[in-house]
Design an enzyme around this catalytic site. Sequence first.
Site, mmCIF file in Angstrom:
data_model
loop_
_atom_site.group_PDB
_atom_site.id
_atom_site.type_symbol
_atom_site.label_atom_id
_atom_site.label_comp_id
_atom_site.label_asym_id
_atom_site.label_seq_id
_atom_site.Cartn_x
_atom_site.Cartn_y
_atom_site.Cartn_z
ATOM 1 N N ARG A 68 -7.679 3.067 7.263
ATOM 2 C CA ARG A 68 -8.136 1.690 7.055
ATOM 3 C C ARG A 68 -9.239 1.386 8.069
ATOM 4 O O ARG A 68 -9.218 1.883 9.200
ATOM 5 C CB ARG A 68 -6.982 0.683 7.249
ATOM 6 N N HIS A 118 -14.387 3.991 -0.348
ATOM 7 C CA HIS A 118 -12.917 3.878 -0.530
ATOM 8 C C HIS A 118 -12.463 4.664 -1.766
ATOM 9 O O HIS A 118 -11.818 4.127 -2.665
ATOM 10 C CB HIS A 118 -12.484 2.401 -0.630
HETATM 11 P P1 NDP Z 1 3.211 6.173 5.814
HETATM 12 O O1 NDP Z 1 3.745 4.790 5.924
HETATM 13 O O2 NDP Z 1 4.005 7.225 5.088
HETATM 14 O O3 NDP Z 1 2.937 6.771 7.281
HETATM 15 C C1 NDP Z 1 2.348 6.036 8.280
HETATM 16 C C2 NDP Z 1 2.296 6.879 9.544
HETATM 17 O O4 NDP Z 1 1.635 6.128 10.559
HETATM 18 C C3 NDP Z 1 3.695 7.218 10.081
HETATM 19 O O5 NDP Z 1 3.715 8.530 10.583
HETATM 20 C C4 NDP Z 1 3.852 6.212 11.225
HETATM 21 O O6 NDP Z 1 4.713 6.647 12.274
HETATM 22 C C5 NDP Z 1 2.438 6.113 11.725
HETATM 23 N N1 NDP Z 1 2.255 4.873 12.476
HETATM 24 C C6 NDP Z 1 2.370 3.608 12.031
HETATM 25 N N2 NDP Z 1 2.166 2.736 13.035
HETATM 26 C C7 NDP Z 1 1.910 3.479 14.126
HETATM 27 C C8 NDP Z 1 1.634 3.165 15.486
HETATM 28 N N3 NDP Z 1 1.582 1.893 15.906
HETATM 29 N N4 NDP Z 1 1.433 4.178 16.349
HETATM 30 C C9 NDP Z 1 1.492 5.467 15.925
HETATM 31 N N5 NDP Z 1 1.766 5.838 14.653
HETATM 32 C C10 NDP Z 1 1.968 4.850 13.777
HETATM 33 O O7 NDP Z 1 1.763 6.042 5.187
HETATM 34 P P2 NDP Z 1 0.980 7.039 4.216
HETATM 35 O O8 NDP Z 1 0.896 8.367 4.857
HETATM 36 O O9 NDP Z 1 1.526 6.950 2.843
HETATM 37 O O10 NDP Z 1 -0.455 6.317 4.181
HETATM 38 C C11 NDP Z 1 -1.206 6.103 5.366
HETATM 39 C C12 NDP Z 1 -2.342 5.129 5.099
HETATM 40 O O11 NDP Z 1 -3.360 5.743 4.326
HETATM 41 C C13 NDP Z 1 -1.967 3.903 4.258
HETATM 42 O O12 NDP Z 1 -1.294 2.924 5.024
HETATM 43 C C14 NDP Z 1 -3.321 3.435 3.769
HETATM 44 O O13 NDP Z 1 -3.861 2.534 4.716
HETATM 45 C C15 NDP Z 1 -4.155 4.719 3.749
HETATM 46 N N6 NDP Z 1 -4.556 5.116 2.382
HETATM 47 C C16 NDP Z 1 -5.887 5.199 2.077
HETATM 48 C C17 NDP Z 1 -6.306 5.610 0.819
HETATM 49 C C18 NDP Z 1 -7.756 5.762 0.513
HETATM 50 O O14 NDP Z 1 -8.120 6.031 -0.653
HETATM 51 N N7 NDP Z 1 -8.646 5.615 1.466
HETATM 52 C C19 NDP Z 1 -5.342 5.930 -0.238
HETATM 53 C C20 NDP Z 1 -3.966 5.800 0.186
HETATM 54 C C21 NDP Z 1 -3.594 5.417 1.444
HETATM 55 P P3 NDP Z 1 6.291 6.916 12.042
HETATM 56 O O15 NDP Z 1 6.331 8.190 11.206
HETATM 57 O O16 NDP Z 1 6.819 7.109 13.376
HETATM 58 O O17 NDP Z 1 6.820 5.734 11.305
#
Ligand code: NDP
Length: 314
Positions: A229, A277
Amino acid sequence: MASKILYNGDRNVAGKWIPELNRAIAAKGVDAEIVTTSTEPEAIKYIVHSPRGDVSDFSPFTGLVAVFGLWAGVEEIVGNPTLKVPLSKMVDSSLTEGMVEYVVAHVLRIHLGTDFHVLNQDGVWRRDQTLPPFLARQRTVLILGLGALGTACLKALSILNFQVSGWSRTPKTIDGASTYSGADGLDRALARADFVVLLLPSTADTRNVLDSRRFALMKKGASIINPGRGTLIEDAALLDSLDNGRLASATLDVFWEEPLPPSHRYWSHPKVTVTPHIASETRPETASLSIAENVRRAESGEELLHLVDRIRGY
Ligand code: NDP
């Protein structure tokens, strides 16, 4: 009576979603039907939702049991005060495949220096004889965010021999990868990475996670790739780091403001690649299976998959 599920996604693509959702739900043996209008909101039990749908006030839906997000990113709904029921985010095998392809393609593009030759087709034989180029095993890729998408990208890059590392909120162990958590962990991981891929959600805690202090910690000549993002990056700090030579390149798919305004410096910056995007898309054929499984679970009183923690924001 069949449970009613309101499709509240993009109306332009409803014709693709509704047959797939109906098919997937029927295959689960669940008595439920998809509707596209909410003239009787109190009769709706579930909502399949994306921010492109018409409904953003959930208060009339007094019989609502759960909302199933069509997107992996939930920042546009997670703070909605009218949403009082569980919310799931999208985990879709095709969405993951698409993201792996995007990330691997751009890591390889930068690693191999492909742009240099693609952009210089001018009759000059530019063969650098001084050094054999780096191999993947000599480069470290750091993935910020080890969720569904980040973990799949890490594994794909590991198969290509890149040294892989990852950072997440909670500590994790992944075979063959160095893993980090916490603010100190991120600082240490950044200092070792040649490529940093951002696959974090947009939350209060991740806003500007890469700021001027963190860019200054990065290896000279490192590159970033952001399909996560736009809010993860402090734009002015990134531009400074590219201008002062700390970073070699930035490949950006997501932005604070989308579409990226035509006057934004990213468009014309020689070290920035902008994609609109398009890193990955949710596909109805596979994503409907994920929604249908959650409908089945909800109907039989089982715990839902991929639930969003409303406090953490993802
Ligand atoms: P998930 O919710 O499965 O994973 C999120 C990861 O981020 C987890 O490992 C989580 O840690 C980590 N995280 C969250 N907050 C923090 C923090 N404060 N510090 C460190 N690590 C953190 O998400 P997805 O993998 O499914 O997707 C990730 C992102 O990709 C989406 O939120 C979206 O914004 C983006 N996206 C973009 C697309 C595009 O076309 N550009 C398409 C689809 C998604 P923990 O494992 O410990 O909870």
